[in-house]
Design a protein around this motif. Structure first.
Motif, PDB file in Angstrom:
ATOM      1  N   CYS A 119       0.862  -1.175   0.000  1.00 33.15           N
ATOM      2  CA  CYS A 119       0.000   0.000   0.000  1.00 33.15           C
ATOM      3  C   CYS A 119       0.903   1.230   0.000  1.00 33.15           C
ATOM      4  O   CYS A 119       2.118   1.126   0.159  1.00 33.15           O
ATOM      5  N   GLY A 120       0.313   2.391  -0.208  1.00 30.76           N
ATOM      6  CA  GLY A 120       1.128   3.596  -0.255  1.00 30.76           C
ATOM      7  C   GLY A 120       0.280   4.832  -0.402  1.00 30.76           C
ATOM      8  O   GLY A 120      -0.961   4.768  -0.415  1.00 30.76           O
ATOM      9  N   MET A 121       0.961   5.951  -0.547  1.00 24.40           N
ATOM     10  CA  MET A 121       0.252   7.222  -0.694  1.00 24.40           C
ATOM     11  C   MET A 121       1.052   8.160  -1.570  1.00 24.40           C
ATOM     12  O   MET A 121       2.288   8.091  -1.623  1.00 24.40           O
ATOM     13  N   THR A 122       0.348   9.019  -2.286  1.00 21.97           N
ATOM     14  CA  THR A 122       0.951  10.066  -3.105  1.00 21.97           C
ATOM     15  C   THR A 122      -0.160  10.993  -3.555  1.00 21.97           C
ATOM     16  O   THR A 122      -1.317  10.573  -3.675  1.00 21.97           O
ATOM     17  N   GLY A 123       0.189  12.234  -3.807  1.00 24.20           N
ATOM     18  CA  GLY A 123      -0.822  13.200  -4.224  1.00 24.20           C
ATOM     19  C   GLY A 123      -1.310  13.010  -5.645  1.00 24.20           C
ATOM     20  O   GLY A 123      -2.301  13.618  -6.052  1.00 24.20           O
ATOM     21  N   THR A 124      -0.613  12.167  -6.431  1.00 20.52           N
ATOM     22  CA  THR A 124      -0.992  11.986  -7.833  1.00 20.52           C
ATOM     23  C   THR A 124      -1.175  10.505  -8.171  1.00 20.52           C
ATOM     24  O   THR A 124      -0.808  10.044  -9.244  1.00 20.52           O
ATOM     25  N   ALA A 125      -1.747   9.745  -7.240  1.00 12.31           N
ATOM     26  CA  ALA A 125      -1.937   8.309  -7.458  1.00 12.31           C
ATOM     27  C   ALA A 125      -3.002   8.011  -8.509  1.00 12.31           C
ATOM     28  O   ALA A 125      -2.874   7.072  -9.294  1.00 12.31           O
ATOM     29  N   VAL A 126      -4.051   8.826  -8.523  1.00  9.11           N
ATOM     30  CA  VAL A 126      -5.153   8.562  -9.446  1.00  9.11           C
ATOM     31  C   VAL A 126      -4.680   8.602 -10.897  1.00  9.11           C
ATOM     32  O   VAL A 126      -5.148   7.842 -11.741  1.00  9.11           O
ATOM     33  N   ALA A 127      -3.708   9.472 -11.183  1.00  4.80           N
ATOM     34  CA  ALA A 127      -3.203   9.595 -12.547  1.00  4.80           C
ATOM     35  C   ALA A 127      -2.495   8.334 -13.026  1.00  4.80           C
ATOM     36  O   ALA A 127      -2.362   8.119 -14.240  1.00  4.80           O
ATOM     37  N   VAL A 128      -2.010   7.500 -12.099  1.00  3.80           N
ATOM     38  CA  VAL A 128      -1.320   6.268 -12.486  1.00  3.80           C
ATOM     39  C   VAL A 128      -2.085   5.043 -11.998  1.00  3.80           C
ATOM     40  O   VAL A 128      -1.513   3.975 -11.806  1.00  3.80           O
ATOM     41  N   ALA A 129      -3.387   5.205 -11.821  1.00  3.94           N
ATOM     42  CA  ALA A 129      -4.199   4.099 -11.318  1.00  3.94           C
ATOM     43  C   ALA A 129      -4.119   2.881 -12.227  1.00  3.94           C
ATOM     44  O   ALA A 129      -4.089   1.732 -11.764  1.00  3.94           O
TER      45      ALA A 129
END
Length: 719
Positions: free
Chosen positions: A311-321
């Protein structure tokens, strides 16, 4: 030692010490402050750090750097310790691993319930454990759960970066690469080679082919026996014509330092594949850095895949879903911001030429700067950041440059980027994970800057992915602050000319070059989508090649663990050499024989795996020949890899049995020298950056496309 020796020492140092020679005295000074700072509270440490950052503007010298390093070291440790009370209340232990941790410290940290560690450090520990001959020497437990910070960077941008554990330096290979680089270095553009219009591909002309073949001893490059020479020549050509200093790499302290495109900073411990690395070093007149026997390697994606849960987190995760779902089977969701974002994101300002784009950007920055609003300009390279700074200075605007050349000053520069009247010109270094506070660090002038509109972010061209654009925009308007962003682009930008070549000229252009053609803007958007698709294709293709290797590696590691922790080696050698086994058993005893059998099999297992990796690397470099025969390269690679691996264990144990025949084994143990066994006396670790020119087969087809195009007439005459 000379410069070459110094370069070797730096490269052989442990991770994180690439520039140690420059800062050794700074580190020593920081160490002297350890006792004084260890007793300070968190608030007192913060006060010291803020005092350094907010001191009257002056050169950030070695004393200030040493103090900041000393404070930073304490806060790196306290990141884990800050949560320790919470963890302790839950009955959870916590530890951390950094590049300076010794083996026992690493083992203890990994033994905790929660461990803070960088991806490269845990990856290198996986590889080091891979060579242990005593179970007590391993440091890593079974991988369970991994939480990845800046998930898109690690899981996508760096997913196919191999972490490498190498042994003995191979000077012969260095010499061969340097020879080819020297030959290619004497070629002239237009006479010996040609570069296409977008300067992405380079081809030898007929005169160039003749020159190279003559200077390499009269060989015929285009025969099966010289495929490796063809690859070396092409890599040297790319290094000479297409890779640029201060764009793709820096030269500091007598060595080449790669620039991470996604982060705009030096890619620590990274290098290109050996041939390309040597070509760049020869081009810059530098001593060749060492290469050698690759003992093992693992790409980041495979390393992360070892964990049961990811698992993880980043402010731009949706763009690389899509990437996260395809490569890691991860679901991605967005979390609402703490406060509503009120940033004003303007449409792109598109210009006909790069010169008109730059002139417009300077005018825009001057207009904003005159109001006192702080401005952050994001550029695509070190060279661009310096060029923009020169143009702004010529217009009377003094800006502060932040790029890979002055990365040591990053914290101080970013801390002041939100001040009244401040102009900062940066590469992508300031585009990720950075909070830029409005006003000064101590909060002075915050309301004044906010009333003016907050931080103004200006992009000097689009990145190859909209995700990086969004990261740059995200420096403004954080935590409910006001702010704005705008990107200046042109029809000359590499993104457009490379990914959408031959785009139709715009129908409406202002006298200053501003383009108001919706079709042209859509072309730029399309070019970025094509670039994103290309990077995904490269990622997917690279993973397909590594996937089978990872399966084979896991099988070898499972077998190796049985040898390391059990009596498998003794049982197999007894089956193969029963008489010799019983002879040694009677003379040396069961314990010594089992230990010797384990060492013998492990030595051959490790050596055979290293040879297998080298074989597969050579196969992949030449697999593009299969494409000319209408065979699918990846399928052919898999067929060859499976066939070769089918003999793996047979060869390991046959060699081990032969070693048992000649080994001197007594009650005191195994005489390694008499057995002819070689274990690496030292190892070094590094990362290999993605090849900037695509897969080997793509390079090959591009290359021969150029050969055919440029040499058609000559070949016709020969026929």
């Amino acid at each position: 030692m000379g410069d070459a020796g110094a370069a070797v020492r730096r490269l052989l140092d442990r991770p994180g010490s690439a520039n140690l020679s420059r800062f050794r005295h700074v580190v020593a000074a920081a160490g002297e402050r350890e006792d004084a700072l260890r007793g300070l509270s968190a608030e007192e440490l913060t006060a010291v750090a803020e005092g350094l950052r907010t001191a009257p503007e002056r050169p950030f010298g070695h004393r200030e750097m040493a103090e900041m390093c000393a404070v930073g070291r304490e806060v790196a440790r306290r990141d884990a310790e800050w949560m320790r009370e919470l963890y302790a209340a839950l009955g959870v232990s916590v530890g951390w691993v950094d590049e300076d941790a010794e083996r026992e410290e690493r083992r203890a940290a990994y033994g905790c319930d929660v461990t803070y560690v960088s991806v490269s450090e845990v990856g290198f520990d996986v590889l080091r454990d891979r060579l242990c001959t005593d179970p007590a020497d391993t440091v890593l437990p079974a991988q369970d759960v991994v939480i990845v910070d800046e998930g898109d960077s690690v899981l996508v941008d760096e997913a196919t970066v191999p972490l490498v554990l190498a042994g003995t330096v191979d000077h012969g290979r260095l010499g061969a690469a340097a020879t080819v680089a020297e030959v290619v270095g004497g070629l002239a553009e237009g006479e010996h080679y040609e570069v296409d219009d977008d300067r992405r591909n380079v081809y030898l002309t007929d005169a160039g082919i003749d020159q190279v073949q003559h200077r390499l001893g009269g060989i015929d490059l285009y025969t099966a026996g010289h495929v490796e020479s063809v690859t070396q020549v092409q890599l040297a050509l790319h290094a000479k014509a297409l890779l640029h200093r201060d764009v793709d790499y820096l030269v500091r302290d007598g060595r080449v330092e790669l620039i991470n495109v996604a982060r705009g900073r030096v890619a620590q411990l990274q290098r290109w594949p050996d041939g390309l690395q040597a070509a760049i070093e020869a081009k810059e007149g530098l001593a060749a850095s060492p290469t050698g026997e690759v003992l093992d390697s693992i790409i980041v994606q495979a390393l992360i895949g070892r964990y049961r849960s990811v698992c993880g987190m980043t402010g731009t995760a949706v763009a690389v879903a899509e990437n996260l779902a395809e490569f890691y089977k991860l679901e991605t969701g967005g979390i609402p911001t703490n406060l509503p974002c009120i940033r004003d994101d303007e449409p792109d300002r598109l210009y006909a030429t790069a010169a008109q784009k730059l002139a417009a950007l300077v005018d825009y920055v001057r207009e904003v700067h005159d109001t006192g609003r702080p401005v952050l300009i994001g550029t695509l390279s070190v060279a661009e950041s310096e060029h923009v700074a020169v143009e702004l200075a010529a217009a009377g605007i003094d800006g502060v440059v932040l790029n890979a050349k002055n990365d040591a000053e990053e914290a101080a520069i970013v801390a002041r980027a939100g001040e009244y009247g401040r102009v900062t010109i940066s590469t992508q270094m300031a585009g990720r994970g950075t909070d830029i506070r409005l006003g000064s660090v101590d909060g002075h002038d915050r309301e004044r800057v906010a009333a003016l509109g907050g931080l103004c972010v200006v992009g000097y061209g689009r990145y190859h992915t909209s995700r990086l654009d969004d990261q740059l925009r995200g420096r403004a308007g954080r935590q409910g602050d006001p702010g704005s962003s705008v990107f200046f682009t042109s029809l000359d930008d590499d993104l457009l000319t490379y990914y959408v070549p031959g785009a139709r000229p715009p129908e409406s252009v202002d006298p200053d070059g501003r383009v108001h053609d919706g079709r042209a803007q859509r072309a730029m958007d399309h070019a970025q989508r094509v670039a994103e698709g290309t990077h995904l294709k490269i990622h997917r293709n690279t993973w397909r090649y590594h996937q089978l290797i990872n399966i084979q590696r896991d099988e070898v590691l499972t077998h190796r663990d049985e040898v390391l922790r059990g009596d498998l080696a003794a049982r197999r050698l007894h089956e193969l050499r029963p008489e010799r086994y019983d002879e040694i058993l009677a003379a040396a005893g069961e314990s010594a024989l089992r230990d010797a059998a384990r060492l013998i099999v492990l030595a051959h297992l490790d050596e055979r795996w290293s040879e297998h990796l080298a074989f597969l690397a050579d196969v992949r470099e030449g697999i593009h020949l299969r494409a000319l025969g209408r065979e699918t390269p990846i399928d052919e690679f898999h067929r060859i890899a499976v066939t070769e691996f089918s003999r793996f264990y047979t060869e390991v144990y046959q060699c081990s049995a032969d070693t048992l025949d000649r080994a001197t084994i007594t009650a005191d143990g195994l005489d390694l020298e008499s057995a002819g066994l070689k274990r690496p006396t030292s190892t070094w670790t590094y990362l290999v950056t993605d090849n900037p020119f695509g897969s080997p087969e793509e390079r090959f087809l591009d290359y021969f496309g150029g050969v055919i195009r440029n040499g058609a007439a000559k070949m016709g005459l020969r026929d």
